[in-house]
Design an enzyme around this catalytic site. Structure first.
Site, PDB file in Angstrom:
ATOM      1  N   LYS A  22       5.120-132.092 -20.945  1.00  0.00           N
ATOM      2  CA  LYS A  22       4.836-132.344 -19.535  1.00  0.00           C
ATOM      3  C   LYS A  22       3.640-131.525 -19.070  1.00  0.00           C
ATOM      4  O   LYS A  22       2.757-132.027 -18.359  1.00  0.00           O
ATOM      5  CB  LYS A  22       6.059-131.998 -18.687  1.00  0.00           C
ATOM      6  N   ASN A  23       3.599-130.257 -19.467  1.00  0.00           N
ATOM      7  CA  ASN A  23       2.546-129.366 -18.984  1.00  0.00           C
ATOM      8  C   ASN A  23       1.185-129.676 -19.593  1.00  0.00           C
ATOM      9  O   ASN A  23       0.178-129.108 -19.166  1.00  0.00           O
ATOM     10  CB  ASN A  23       2.923-127.905 -19.251  1.00  0.00           C
ATOM     11  N   ARG A  93       4.342-128.846  -8.033  1.00  0.00           N
ATOM     12  CA  ARG A  93       3.178-127.989  -7.870  1.00  0.00           C
ATOM     13  C   ARG A  93       1.951-128.523  -8.600  1.00  0.00           C
ATOM     14  O   ARG A  93       0.826-128.304  -8.162  1.00  0.00           O
ATOM     15  CB  ARG A  93       3.478-126.582  -8.382  1.00  0.00           C
ATOM     16  N   CYS A 117       9.101-125.603  -8.434  1.00  0.00           N
ATOM     17  CA  CYS A 117      10.189-124.661  -8.688  1.00  0.00           C
ATOM     18  C   CYS A 117      10.110-123.452  -7.774  1.00  0.00           C
ATOM     19  O   CYS A 117       9.033-122.950  -7.473  1.00  0.00           O
ATOM     20  CB  CYS A 117      10.149-124.184 -10.141  1.00  0.00           C
ATOM     21  N   ASP A 305       8.743-119.593 -19.874  1.00  0.00           N
ATOM     22  CA  ASP A 305       9.580-120.790 -19.786  1.00  0.00           C
ATOM     23  C   ASP A 305      10.694-120.829 -20.831  1.00  0.00           C
ATOM     24  O   ASP A 305      11.519-121.742 -20.818  1.00  0.00           O
ATOM     25  CB  ASP A 305       8.723-122.055 -19.908  1.00  0.00           C
ATOM     26  N   VAL A 327       5.849-112.304 -15.952  1.00  0.00           N
ATOM     27  CA  VAL A 327       4.946-113.358 -15.484  1.00  0.00           C
ATOM     28  C   VAL A 327       5.260-113.784 -14.056  1.00  0.00           C
ATOM     29  O   VAL A 327       4.377-113.862 -13.203  1.00  0.00           O
ATOM     30  CB  VAL A 327       4.997-114.570 -16.436  1.00  0.00           C
TER      31      VAL A 327
END
Length: 418
Positions: A22-23, A93, A117, A305, A327
């Site tokens: 997805k990213n 986002r 998120c 993640d 992070v």
């Protein structure tokens, strides 16, 4: 609204295919706005965020055609709007990624301030300041980022924080700017490299992607291409942790083991037997895992993640492990839900001290963000009784058919309406 019901206790065994990332898919889909001709994006995951991005492009007038195997052809010749409205951006986002391409190619953009998120501060000032340095006139008012530019100019930009979306947005904008742009303190993630590869295939000149300094020589036009999205390294890690927690044995296909070396190292440290080839990885775990210490960091460090999933692994391991989050702030909400299942977790600021217990007990839990929801599913796979995970729309933003893939590996899991 839907929920997942999970009856724990089944070791995961078998083979599954890993989806596209997805990213990586979202910035590449935004980059299609840069190209004069049609662009086809392959290995697209079927996810809510991808669907939202397609709807966003469609609202702008972009023509999209979905082919077999989730290949999406994007043609910007029909674009008539340069606005990303609040009702779409509020849920994701990554919608801000259209800001740079719209300004670079069309000279105007109006993008709602983003949502997504709830995991701490992710300011958009890096995007805005960078585009201003390239000559864009930008104001933030009424909940929107509104920008104009005749043609962006190359600039030397040092980002205060190494941000993936900030790096991607400015890299896309610079691809059509006049002159040379240098991005310092750039994100080094594989998804940034994948985007740079796409821009270069279009005829762009991006050098240094994967390092902290990226140089972009702007060109006048970019052409449409066929680009394949890289495999999802976080999905890969999640299913490996699930197998380790359940004492299972799995083979993941169509993945990229070199992108998850830090995760594989921690899994080996936990006692798992891990093997990998060019596009596959296998994991076998005998008995309970050993607790591990880890600290998140930007790539190539341990990915934030994957932090929640390793909290779940530590919760049922032997020994005690410490998980340190560097992070994002406010990213231990999943631990509070795991405590309701019997996990022994103490939160101390940016650190979670986790003492493994022999068993977790099923409970109704609530997903608070994408990766937290995945960790609660993993906890449910090993808990005694039936675990109910609510608000699973979070998990649908980042995991393609998670209940189907887990069931394929032998999990007792089903999706039901509220």
């Amino acid at each position: 609204m839907e929920r997942l019901l999970i009856r724990g206790g089944n070791p995961l065994r078998g083979d599954i295919r890993i989806s596209g990332a997805k990213n990586a898919a979202l910035p590449v889909m935004a980059a299609t706005l840069l190209a004069d001709g049609p662009t086809t994006v392959g290995n697209i995951p079927h996810l809510h965020d991808v669907t939202t991005t397609m709807e966003l492009l469609g609202r702008m007038g972009v023509e999209l055609t979905v082919h077999e195997g989730m290949e999406v052809e994007v043609n910007t010749a029909t674009i008539h709007s340069f606005r990303a409205p609040y009702e779409l951006v509020k849920t994701m986002r990554a919608s801000i990624l259209v800001l740079g391409p719209l300004l670079a190619r069309f000279g105007q953009a109006e993008v709602s301030l983003p949502g997504g998120c709830a995991i701490g501060s992710r300011p958009v000032n890096i995007h805005v300041d960078g585009l201003r340095a390239m000559g864009a006139e930008i104001e933030v008012r009424d909940g929107y980022i509104k920008g104009r530019a005749d043609r962006l100019q190359g600039a030397h930009i040092r980002m205060d924080v190494s941000t993936v979306t900030g790096t991607e947005n400015l890299m896309m904008a610079a691809a059509l700017a006049r002159g040379t742009t240098v991005l310092e303190n750039a994100a080094r993630e594989p998804e940034v490299i994948n985007l740079a590869d796409c821009i270069n295939a279009m005829g762009g000149h991006v050098q240094g992607a994967g390092t902290s300094t990226i140089t972009i020589e702007g060109v006048d036009t970019l052409r449409g291409v066929h680009h394949r999205v890289l495999p999802d390294r976080i999905e890969t890690g999640t299913y490996l942790v699930a197998a380790a927690m359940t004492g299972g044995e799995v083979r993941l296909k169509d993945t990229a083991p070199e992108l998850v070396e830090s995760v594989l190292g921690k899994l080996r440290e936990s006692g798992a037997e891990v093997s990998a080839g060019r596009d596959w990885v296998t994991l076998r775990m005998e008995g309970r895992p050993r607790a591990v210490d880890l600290e998140t960091a930007p790539y190539p460090g341990f990915p934030t993640d994957m932090q929640a999933q390793f909290c779940a692994l530590n919760a049922i391991s032997t020994g005690e492990g410490t998980v340190t989050e560097t992070v994002f702030e406010n990213r231990f909400m999943h631990c509070l839900e795991m405590q309701r299942m019997g996990a022994d977790i103490q939160i101390e600021g940016a650190r979670a001290r986790i003492r493994g217990v022999e068993k977790l007990t099923a409970a109704p839990v609530i997903a608070t963000d994408l990766r937290a929801s995945a960790s609660l599913v993993l906890a449910g796979l090993v808990a005694e009784g039936e675990t109910r995970v609510d608000r699973i729309y979070h998990i649908d933003r980042g995991y393609e058919c998670i209940e189907e893939k887990l069931a394929q590996l032998g999990a007792d899991i089903q999706r039901v309406p509220d």
